[in-house]
Design an enzyme around this catalytic site. Structure first.
Site, mmCIF file in Angstrom:
data_model
loop_
_atom_site.group_PDB
_atom_site.id
_atom_site.type_symbol
_atom_site.label_atom_id
_atom_site.label_comp_id
_atom_site.label_asym_id
_atom_site.label_seq_id
_atom_site.Cartn_x
_atom_site.Cartn_y
_atom_site.Cartn_z
ATOM 1 N N ARG A 208 0.526 -0.926 -0.160
ATOM 2 C CA ARG A 208 0.233 -0.132 -0.589
ATOM 3 C C ARG A 208 0.809 0.982 0.146
ATOM 4 O O ARG A 208 0.354 2.493 -0.440
ATOM 5 C CB ARG A 208 -1.010 -0.111 1.097
ATOM 6 C CG ARG A 208 -1.872 -0.941 1.123
ATOM 7 C CD ARG A 208 -3.297 -1.006 2.064
ATOM 8 N NE ARG A 208 -3.911 -2.111 1.973
ATOM 9 C CZ ARG A 208 -3.334 -3.091 2.702
ATOM 10 N NH1 ARG A 208 -2.922 -3.498 3.505
ATOM 11 N NH2 ARG A 208 -3.854 -4.724 2.247
ATOM 12 N N GLU B 51 -5.320 -13.772 9.546
ATOM 13 C CA GLU B 51 -5.771 -14.973 9.004
ATOM 14 C C GLU B 51 -4.883 -16.296 8.817
ATOM 15 O O GLU B 51 -4.934 -16.920 8.621
ATOM 16 C CB GLU B 51 -5.987 -14.745 7.391
ATOM 17 C CG GLU B 51 -7.572 -14.521 7.124
ATOM 18 C CD GLU B 51 -7.253 -12.752 7.568
ATOM 19 O OE1 GLU B 51 -6.099 -11.817 8.354
ATOM 20 O OE2 GLU B 51 -8.343 -11.970 8.004
ATOM 21 N N TRP C 14 -3.882 -3.767 9.777
ATOM 22 C CA TRP C 14 -3.383 -3.400 8.978
ATOM 23 C C TRP C 14 -3.447 -2.476 7.569
ATOM 24 O O TRP C 14 -2.814 -1.737 6.791
ATOM 25 C CB TRP C 14 -5.143 -3.396 7.768
ATOM 26 C CG TRP C 14 -4.727 -5.446 7.628
ATOM 27 C CD1 TRP C 14 -5.904 -5.879 8.734
ATOM 28 C CD2 TRP C 14 -4.774 -7.027 6.693
ATOM 29 N NE1 TRP C 14 -6.151 -7.223 8.319
ATOM 30 C CE2 TRP C 14 -5.343 -7.448 7.448
ATOM 31 C CE3 TRP C 14 -3.511 -6.198 6.097
ATOM 32 C CZ2 TRP C 14 -5.807 -8.651 6.879
ATOM 33 C CZ3 TRP C 14 -4.138 -7.203 4.760
ATOM 34 C CH2 TRP C 14 -4.274 -8.638 5.716
ATOM 35 N N ASN D 27 -9.036 -8.906 12.970
ATOM 36 C CA ASN D 27 -9.275 -9.898 13.762
ATOM 37 C C ASN D 27 -9.320 -10.907 14.333
ATOM 38 O O ASN D 27 -8.082 -10.890 14.378
ATOM 39 C CB ASN D 27 -10.708 -10.542 12.835
ATOM 40 C CG ASN D 27 -9.670 -11.674 11.422
ATOM 41 O OD1 ASN D 27 -8.976 -10.489 10.756
ATOM 42 N ND2 ASN D 27 -9.177 -12.500 11.315
ATOM 43 N N ASP E 234 -15.225 -12.009 10.774
ATOM 44 C CA ASP E 234 -14.414 -10.956 10.535
ATOM 45 C C ASP E 234 -15.158 -9.787 9.579
ATOM 46 O O ASP E 234 -14.085 -8.703 8.921
ATOM 47 C CB ASP E 234 -13.887 -11.943 9.267
ATOM 48 C CG ASP E 234 -13.208 -10.954 8.490
ATOM 49 O OD1 ASP E 234 -12.007 -10.145 8.981
ATOM 50 O OD2 ASP E 234 -11.931 -11.667 7.199
ATOM 51 N N ASP F 92 -14.260 -6.773 11.078
ATOM 52 C CA ASP F 92 -13.410 -5.882 11.894
ATOM 53 C C ASP F 92 -13.099 -4.822 11.461
ATOM 54 O O ASP F 92 -13.770 -3.900 10.721
ATOM 55 C CB ASP F 92 -12.174 -7.080 12.065
ATOM 56 C CG ASP F 92 -11.290 -6.941 10.788
ATOM 57 O OD1 ASP F 92 -11.862 -6.396 9.834
ATOM 58 O OD2 ASP F 92 -10.143 -7.515 10.361
#
Lengths: 243, 581
Positions: free
Chosen positions: B159, B221, B290, B308, B351, B353
């Site tokens: 990103r 995950e 994230w 999450n 999920d 989140d």
């Protein structure tokens, strides 16, 4: 695995089981493969003695060395998976172009018993971590040549059914396959490439996930396949084979 | 940069060719970077030079109309630019000036950094490019030598980079932090953040402040234990670590309702029984971070949201609220010490989140007094407004997306909610305009079924504990929503054909920009939501747009590389637009 004799026995037994899964379709193939497997098993027994772990020189291009090391080690897998990982036996997966991480973790799972297949469990039992990494690196570096289907004793290139491809594509979008398998089912990390895989193998795996026979997927594929019908599975196999 | 007339003409015609090609979706056949774009170099034949970025520049970034030097514009993360040349009256004339093609055709989520006429952008698989921001001429290209083991969810994304001094900071898929020389693209130092074998990876743009590089981690995950870490920008030495899963007390307060007051149907008794068994699960409880933290320089506090718990959908073996997952968290910038948290969804099994980066704003409290606040756009489809000093919720917005069946528990065969697991607002950063007092969010509308599958920790494999699936008979779509942060009311909403992922930006002249999965990049009237301009990029425009000025001319840039997560058509380019002479 305790001895070369045991390996040979377990190999042929597993093949018989593979045969019973789809009765009446490949008597000739079975007998051909059995001999091939017995030969391979013997080779493997020898191989297990000769494998030495580790040994990469850090000054050189590790990846090329690793691929070459893997190529040598993979000779013993070629009976079923083809010399370059392009299996001509349609219920044995094409390993060419597979992600390194997936191949490595599957071998690890075969060794630990997380994934069960009598032959592969026996084969992996003799592998050290470095062997698995080398084999995975070698297969990842090979080019997949496309899916095949059984035709009598031999196999021929698979021709996907356009209607099934279309239906499979829809189902794939619905259950969000490429979120993990990457666009075009190219695979990433431990999530396998399934583009261009033999349909027969894909069907076998999806059904194994669905019935709980294969459980080393951390639940994701079990959950995904739970709502797939046999028709969906067939369609998905055609779709991914078409990629 | 001042181009000669001849070059301007070449520019123009090239832009028109691009426009027509792009409209037919075949723009990817054009060469953008490298030698091809040298034709459009400045009259001097030289590109803009890479300049150093001082802390003073970083602190004053909100007022800097020329540059875009933070991933989300400034430390408060408003994605709001004061650049004023392009306005609601002339935006319809916007046209492409160049297309920067990268070597990587895969999901692009980069938010380019622009410093004094030089753009730094990233691609999937951690390539970084420096290019002249007015001409597209490539200055250098860095390709991260990827380690043999990577484990990441949702695409090989990156990103963007952060910049400070003469360095760029890049987080990589193999969980490293790399400092690059911004003039040459050569690595200066590399730090191992965490073990990729265990599911750690980096896709976020770091934040850099007062010599510290701040970075979180992906891996919710995979059963990681999440964190934010601070590194010394000069040496790459680790300064502090804040774990998003506390050593003790992750069970929290046994909340039965989410932050908006809806019952989550938890079986608290069963969870307490499970907890009493004493099985440890904190080391694999997830809680990735994230997106880039916001920084309050005055109180020396950073704000981020935590993702999450692991596994996503199977909660039986992780009893309790699973703090600080699905929460906004404030920690001390200098020490990493905990200040406060506010949890949106306790014991999440959907999920749903928190991913979109927080924005620091001034907002009215319940008594109408304007106070320092911090806002977040949730996957739940609400914008949350918190008091910045203690995290207390002031208000939450009207729902921006349907909320049917929230919170139906997942089942093995699948239980439907018309709030999909991607949101609401995914990682996509929101924008905030102090002129309108609106937060601008992009949303996904994807009805889904949620499936649970009891699964033990798989040690480095994707660990969802089930799956979510879309529903073939139910259409998907998206929207751009403006929320008045002082009332929580939706000011306007513009529907889009496809679910929206990528981000949004706002400008002082009442414009907001956002791209779509079908390739359309649009400008909206910030007050009304009316579409004022659009351009077909030929691949999914699923990245946060930026705007900047070079030599007195305003540009708007957006990456169009499609998206892995939603499977939008892939591309490899950054499109840059400006007004005709």
């Amino acid at each position: 695995m305790t001895s070369s004799v045991a390996t040979a026995c377990s190999c042929s037994r597993s093949l018989n089981e593979a045969g019973t899964e789809a009765p009446g379709t490949r008597g000739a193939w079975q007998s051909r493969c059995r001999t091939r497997h017995e030969r391979r098993a013997a080779i493997f027994a020898a191989l297990l003695l000769s494998f030495s772990p580790g040994g990469l020189a850090s000054q050189v291009d590790a990846s090329q060395v690793q691929i070459e090391t893997g190529r040598k080690k993979a000779q013993y897998c070629s009976g079923c998976h083809g010399p370059d990982g392009n299996s001509e036996l349609t219920d044995y997966p094409i390993l060419a172009g597979q992600t390194t991480r997936y191949s490595y973790l599957q071998l690890k799972d075969y060794k630990s018993g997380r994934r069960t297949d009598e032959m592969m469990n026996a084969v992996a039992a003799g592998l050290e971590k470095q062997d698995m990494l080398d084999l995975a690196a070698y297969y990842a570096s090979q080019r997949p040549k496309g899916p095949r289907m059984q035709a009598g004793e031999t196999s021929v290139p698979f021709k996907p059914d356009p209607a099934r491809v279309e239906a499979g594509k829809k189902k794939s979008a619905e259950v969000l396959c490429t979120m993990c398998h990457l666009g075009e089912f190219a695979g990433q990390n431990e999530v396998p490439r399934v583009a261009g895989q033999h349909p027969e193998y894909v069907i076998k795996q999806l059904k194994a996930f669905k019935t709980g026979k294969r459980t080393n997927d951390a639940g994701t594929m079990s959950s995904v396949s739970k709502t797939l019908t046999d028709e969906d599975i067939e369609n998905l196999a055609h779709f991914v084979a078409s990629l | 940069m001042i181009a000669s007339n001849q070059e301007r003409k070449r520019f123009l015609s090239w832009g028109m060719v691009l426009a027509s090609l792009a409209l037919t979706g075949s723009c990817a056949t054009l060469s953008g970077g490298g030698k091809e774009s040298a034709a459009a170099a400045p009259a001097s034949g030289k590109s803009h030079e890479v300049r150093s970025v001082s802390q003073q520049m970083l602190n004053a970034a909100a007022d800097d109309e020329n540059n875009w030097i933070h991933p989300n514009k400034d430390y408060t993360q408003t994605r709001y630019s004061k650049a004023a040349q392009i306005n609601t009256g002339n935006v319809a004339k916007l046209r492409p000036v160049f297309v920067f093609q990268t070597a990587v055709v895969e999901s692009m989520e980069t938010s380019p950094i622009v410093v004094d006429g030089v753009m730094f952008l990233t691609t999937s698989y951690d390539h970084v490019y420096a290019a002249d921001a007015a001409t597209g001429q490539e200055l250098w290209h860095y390709k991260h030598p990827m380690g043999s083991t990577t484990t990441f969810c949702c695409g090989p994304n990156n990103r963007g980079v952060a910049v400070s001094g003469n360095k760029l900071f890049l987080g990589t898929l193999d969980a490293k932090l790399v400092a690059l020389d911004s003039k040459t693209g050569k690595p200066i130092w590399t730090a191992d953040i965490a073990d990729p074998d265990k599911g750690y990876s980096e896709t976020m743009a770091p934040a850099v402040v007062d010599g510290k590089v701040l970075i979180g981690t992906n891996g919710g995950e995979y059963g990681i234990r999440g964190f934010v870490k601070a590194y010394d920008a000069e040496t790459g030495k680790l300064l502090w670590t804040f774990y998003t899963i506390p050593d003790r007390g992750s069970e929290g307060v046994w909340a039965t309702k989410d932050l908006t007051g809806r019952d989550m149907h938890r079986n608290i008794a069963a969870e307490k029984t499970q907890l009493a068994k004493g099985r440890k699960f904190e080391a694999t409880l997830g809680g990735g971070v994230w997106m880039t933290p916001a920084v309050d320089l005055k109180t020396r506090t950073i704000f981020f949201v935590v993702g999450n718990p692991s596994p996503d959908l199977y909660g039986a073996e992780r009893p309790g609220d699973n703090l600080y997952t699905d929460s906004m968290v404030a920690v001390d910038l200098d020490s990493g010490a905990y200040k406060w948290h506010s949890q949106y969804v306790a014991h999440d099994v959907w999920d749903l989140d928190a991913a979109s980066p927080p924005i620091l704003v001034d907002a009215k409290d319940k008594d109408g007094n304007v106070i320092p606040a911090v806002i977040h756009g949730g996957k739940t489809g609400h914008v949350y407004v918190h008091d910045r000093k203690d995290g207390k919720l002031i208000r939450f917005s009207e729902a921006m997306v349907p909320q049917e069946g929230v919170w139906t528990l997942p089942t093995p065969q699948g239980a439907r909610m018309a709030l999909g697991a991607n949101g609401g607002v995914e990682w996509s950063p929101m924008a905030f305009s102090p002129k309108t007092n609106f937060a601008y969010a992009i949303n996904l509308i994807q009805p889904m079924t949620y499936h649970v599958e009891a699964t033990a920790y798989p040690d480095g494999k994707l660990w969802l504990g089930g799956a979510f699936k879309t529903i073939p008979t139910e259409p998907q779509s998206g929207n751009v929503t403006a929320v008045d942060i002082n009332t929580g009311k939706i000011a306007w909403q513009a529907k889009t054909d496809q679910p929206m992922i990528g981000g949004i930006s706002a400008t002082a002249r009442e414009l907001v920009f956002a791209g779509e999965g079908n390739g359309l990049f649009k400008a909206y009237d910030a007050k009304t939501g009316k579409v004022l301009w659009s351009f077909q990029c030929g691949a999914g425009a699923n990245a946060p747009p930026v705007t900047y000025m070079v030599d007195g001319k305003q540009y708007v840039a957006v990456a169009a590389g499609g998206n892995t997560q939603i499977d939008f058509k892939r591309g490899n380019s950054v499109f840059v637009f400006t007004l005709p002479e």
